[in-house]
Motif scaffolding. Structure first.
Motif, PDB file in Angstrom:
ATOM      1  N   TRP A 155      73.825 114.025  29.122  1.00  0.00           N
ATOM      2  CA  TRP A 155      72.815 114.461  29.429  1.00  0.00           C
ATOM      3  C   TRP A 155      71.474 115.617  29.604  1.00  0.00           C
ATOM      4  O   TRP A 155      72.108 117.027  29.072  1.00  0.00           O
ATOM      5  CB  TRP A 155      73.251 114.408  31.482  1.00  0.00           C
ATOM      6  N   GLN A 156      70.409 115.244  29.587  1.00  0.00           N
ATOM      7  CA  GLN A 156      69.664 116.586  29.357  1.00  0.00           C
ATOM      8  C   GLN A 156      68.307 117.073  30.631  1.00  0.00           C
ATOM      9  O   GLN A 156      68.873 116.739  31.008  1.00  0.00           O
ATOM     10  CB  GLN A 156      68.884 116.134  27.972  1.00  0.00           C
ATOM     11  N   GLY A 194      81.540 108.213  25.017  1.00  0.00           N
ATOM     12  CA  GLY A 194      81.672 107.075  26.454  1.00  0.00           C
ATOM     13  C   GLY A 194      81.457 108.031  28.088  1.00  0.00           C
ATOM     14  O   GLY A 194      80.637 108.744  27.913  1.00  0.00           O
ATOM     15  N   THR A 195      81.553 107.138  28.604  1.00  0.00           N
ATOM     16  CA  THR A 195      81.197 108.191  30.273  1.00  0.00           C
ATOM     17  C   THR A 195      82.337 108.440  30.958  1.00  0.00           C
ATOM     18  O   THR A 195      83.287 107.681  31.139  1.00  0.00           O
ATOM     19  CB  THR A 195      80.245 107.004  31.346  1.00  0.00           C
ATOM     20  N   ARG A 196      81.889 109.017  32.113  1.00  0.00           N
ATOM     21  CA  ARG A 196      82.826 109.463  33.226  1.00  0.00           C
ATOM     22  C   ARG A 196      82.883 108.457  34.287  1.00  0.00           C
ATOM     23  O   ARG A 196      82.390 107.006  34.422  1.00  0.00           O
ATOM     24  CB  ARG A 196      82.869 110.983  34.115  1.00  0.00           C
ATOM     25  N   PRO A 197      84.412 107.634  34.937  1.00  0.00           N
ATOM     26  CA  PRO A 197      84.812 107.072  35.902  1.00  0.00           C
ATOM     27  C   PRO A 197      84.366 107.089  36.049  1.00  0.00           C
ATOM     28  O   PRO A 197      83.054 107.431  36.890  1.00  0.00           O
ATOM     29  CB  PRO A 197      86.100 107.318  36.168  1.00  0.00           C
ATOM     30  N   GLU A 236      78.232 110.697  34.161  1.00  0.00           N
ATOM     31  CA  GLU A 236      77.819 110.996  33.217  1.00  0.00           C
ATOM     32  C   GLU A 236      78.152 111.190  31.369  1.00  0.00           C
ATOM     33  O   GLU A 236      79.676 111.030  31.647  1.00  0.00           O
ATOM     34  CB  GLU A 236      78.381 112.956  33.347  1.00  0.00           C
ATOM     35  N   PRO A 237      77.351 110.272  30.913  1.00  0.00           N
ATOM     36  CA  PRO A 237      78.250 110.746  29.198  1.00  0.00           C
ATOM     37  C   PRO A 237      78.314 111.602  28.704  1.00  0.00           C
ATOM     38  O   PRO A 237      77.405 112.952  28.500  1.00  0.00           O
ATOM     39  CB  PRO A 237      76.536 109.719  28.671  1.00  0.00           C
TER      40      PRO A 237
END
Length: 119
Positions: free
Chosen positions: A118-119, A88-91, A99-100
């Motif tokens: 993220w890359q 999932g992603t950050r709030p 950010e995933p």
């Protein structure tokens, strides 16, 4: 009884749910000591994150970890025999992409490993 809804509805367990072995599957249960894996939201509102806890038969946490994944951003739970992965992603932050994350939690110790996607 452990899997009674009452065990997971205390004020400290916001939106609590048992982590299950799959869609419509049984709750992940443990022996030595007996218990289950529970997920709840850290705080009310959009900044709350998904917290995972191993609880004993009385509903008391043996360990708990904050995944850092926004509860509304949780996209996938991948349960395994010894580990469970959360994707999932950050709030949300206004005007920014969240950010995933991939967070892997060890069932026995609660040790978590977090990877940015993220890359």
């Amino acid at each position: 009884q452990l899997l009674d809804d009452e065990a997971a509805t205390g004020a400290e367990y916001i939106d609590a749910a048992w982590v299950r072995s799959g869609s419509g599957g049984e709750a992940i249960r443990f022996t030595d000591p007996p218990g289950a894996l529970m997920m709840y939201t850290s705080t009310p509102g959009s900044q709350g994150t998904a917290v995972v806890a191993r609880v004993d038969a009385g509903g008391r946490p043996l360990w708990r970890v904050d995944t850092g994944i926004g509860r509304s951003g949780l996209r996938q739970i991948l349960p395994g025999e010894h580990l469970t992965a959360f994707v999932g992603t950050r709030p949300p932050i206004p005007d920014k992409l969240s950010e995933p994350l991939l967070v892997i939690v060890d069932h026995r110790t609660g040790r978590q490993v977090t990877h940015s996607l993220w890359q």
